[in-house]
Design a protein around this motif. Structure first.
Motif, PDB file in Angstrom:
ATOM      1  N   UNK A  62       4.886   9.387  11.784  1.00  0.00           N
ATOM      2  CA  UNK A  62       6.039   8.645  11.261  1.00  0.00           C
ATOM      3  C   UNK A  62       5.614   7.678  10.149  1.00  0.00           C
ATOM      4  N   UNK A  63       4.489   7.004  10.343  1.00  0.00           N
ATOM      5  CA  UNK A  63       3.976   6.081   9.328  1.00  0.00           C
ATOM      6  C   UNK A  63       3.615   6.818   8.037  1.00  0.00           C
ATOM      7  N   UNK A  64       2.970   7.959   8.176  1.00  0.00           N
ATOM      8  CA  UNK A  64       2.582   8.750   6.994  1.00  0.00           C
ATOM      9  C   UNK A  64       3.816   9.198   6.234  1.00  0.00           C
ATOM     10  N   UNK A  65       4.849   9.644   6.961  1.00  0.00           N
ATOM     11  CA  UNK A  65       6.095  10.077   6.305  1.00  0.00           C
ATOM     12  C   UNK A  65       6.729   8.935   5.520  1.00  0.00           C
ATOM     13  N   UNK A  66       6.648   7.714   6.063  1.00  0.00           N
ATOM     14  CA  UNK A  66       7.220   6.558   5.382  1.00  0.00           C
ATOM     15  C   UNK A  66       6.342   6.058   4.240  1.00  0.00           C
ATOM     16  N   UNK A  67       5.054   6.445   4.238  1.00  0.00           N
ATOM     17  CA  UNK A  67       4.110   5.937   3.235  1.00  0.00           C
ATOM     18  C   UNK A  67       3.937   6.858   2.042  1.00  0.00           C
ATOM     19  N   UNK A  68       4.467   8.090   2.120  1.00  0.00           N
ATOM     20  CA  UNK A  68       4.250   9.068   1.038  1.00  0.00           C
ATOM     21  C   UNK A  68       5.061   8.715  -0.195  1.00  0.00           C
ATOM     22  N   UNK A 119      -6.795   9.504   5.716  1.00  0.00           N
ATOM     23  CA  UNK A 119      -8.055   8.767   5.802  1.00  0.00           C
ATOM     24  C   UNK A 119      -7.786   7.268   5.697  1.00  0.00           C
ATOM     25  N   UNK A 120      -6.960   6.855   4.728  1.00  0.00           N
ATOM     26  CA  UNK A 120      -6.625   5.434   4.570  1.00  0.00           C
ATOM     27  C   UNK A 120      -5.944   4.886   5.817  1.00  0.00           C
ATOM     28  N   UNK A 121      -5.114   5.705   6.452  1.00  0.00           N
ATOM     29  CA  UNK A 121      -4.399   5.254   7.652  1.00  0.00           C
ATOM     30  C   UNK A 121      -5.371   4.892   8.772  1.00  0.00           C
ATOM     31  N   UNK A 122      -6.539   5.539   8.807  1.00  0.00           N
ATOM     32  CA  UNK A 122      -7.552   5.248   9.815  1.00  0.00           C
ATOM     33  C   UNK A 122      -8.548   4.175   9.375  1.00  0.00           C
ATOM     34  N   UNK A 123      -8.531   3.800   8.106  1.00  0.00           N
ATOM     35  CA  UNK A 123      -9.590   2.927   7.604  1.00  0.00           C
ATOM     36  C   UNK A 123      -9.114   1.577   7.090  1.00  0.00           C
ATOM     37  N   UNK A 124      -7.825   1.379   6.944  1.00  0.00           N
ATOM     38  CA  UNK A 124      -7.313   0.142   6.353  1.00  0.00           C
ATOM     39  C   UNK A 124      -6.387  -0.580   7.327  1.00  0.00           C
ATOM     40  N   UNK A 125      -6.642  -1.868   7.466  1.00  0.00           N
ATOM     41  CA  UNK A 125      -5.860  -2.713   8.381  1.00  0.00           C
ATOM     42  C   UNK A 125      -4.364  -2.625   8.099  1.00  0.00           C
ATOM     43  N   UNK A 126      -3.992  -2.608   6.805  1.00  0.00           N
ATOM     44  CA  UNK A 126      -2.564  -2.606   6.469  1.00  0.00           C
ATOM     45  C   UNK A 126      -1.862  -1.332   6.938  1.00  0.00           C
ATOM     46  N   UNK A 127      -2.616  -0.271   7.171  1.00  0.00           N
ATOM     47  CA  UNK A 127      -2.040   0.947   7.756  1.00  0.00           C
ATOM     48  C   UNK A 127      -2.109   0.887   9.287  1.00  0.00           C
ATOM     49  N   UNK A 128      -3.298   0.606   9.831  1.00  0.00           N
ATOM     50  CA  UNK A 128      -3.518   0.646  11.275  1.00  0.00           C
ATOM     51  C   UNK A 128      -2.507  -0.202  12.040  1.00  0.00           C
TER      52      UNK A 128
END
Length: 174
Positions: free
Chosen positions: A168-174, A33-42
């Motif tokens: 890939x981003x989620x794997x690096x962010x966990x 959810x954060x990956x879709x809602x926060x600029x620092x993720x997007x």
């Protein structure tokens, strides 16, 4: 199919004016959810391979907008190299971490919607599956012809690459 393989496969289907996409991500629902809602993720994953978000302004609230510019930075993509693609989304419904509903349009650099280009409404459902997240995205176009137009633009390949980058981003962010 094993969980690992399922997490790497996007399933798509067309129902009338709707494009339905499903994929399981190996990450908790809150992080997806954060990956879709926060600029620092997007800014780390949105767009196909070889493209960056050169502009990413997010006002994540009902009635808020996300104005962005994808720019091709990959010289190997020929005529696409240096190309910019602007878009604007308007958020209609947010139910963290379960659901996001937004309209999406092509725009110019000032955020004006480009007339004559397809506009869509997307409903994203995030479902918890034992610590993984099943994302179900249903995007409705005004007509089957508008859906065909974006499919002919290569949108399905672009989304597949974008969601691969998200994984890939989620794997690096966990």
């Amino acid at each position: 199919m094993s969980q690992a393989n399922a997490a790497n496969q996007m399933v798509s289907r067309v129902e009338g004016n709707d494009l339905i996409l499903e994929r399981v991500f190996d990450a908790p629902r809150e992080l997806v959810f954060q990956a879709f809602s926060k600029e620092e993720h997007l800014k780390h994953w949105w767009g196909p391979r070889g493209w960056i978000l050169s502009v990413c302004r997010v006002d994540f609230r009902p009635g808020g907008t996300w104005h962005y510019c994808m720019k091709c930075m990959d010289e190997n993509q020929g005529d696409f190299y240096g190309m910019e693609s602007w878009g604007i989304a308007t958020y209609h419904e947010i139910d963290e971490p379960n659901r996001i509903v937004y309209s999406d349009s092509f725009s110019d650099a000032d955020g004006n919607i480009v007339e004559g280009m397809p506009t869509s409404i997307t409903t994203m459902e995030l479902l918890d599956e034992n610590g993984q997240t099943k994302l179900v995205s249903r995007t409705r176009y005004n007509t089957p012809e508008e859906l065909k137009a974006v499919m002919d633009m290569g949108m399905l390949q672009g989304i597949t690459e974008t969601w691969d980058r998200l994984a890939e981003h989620l794997a690096a962010s966990k």
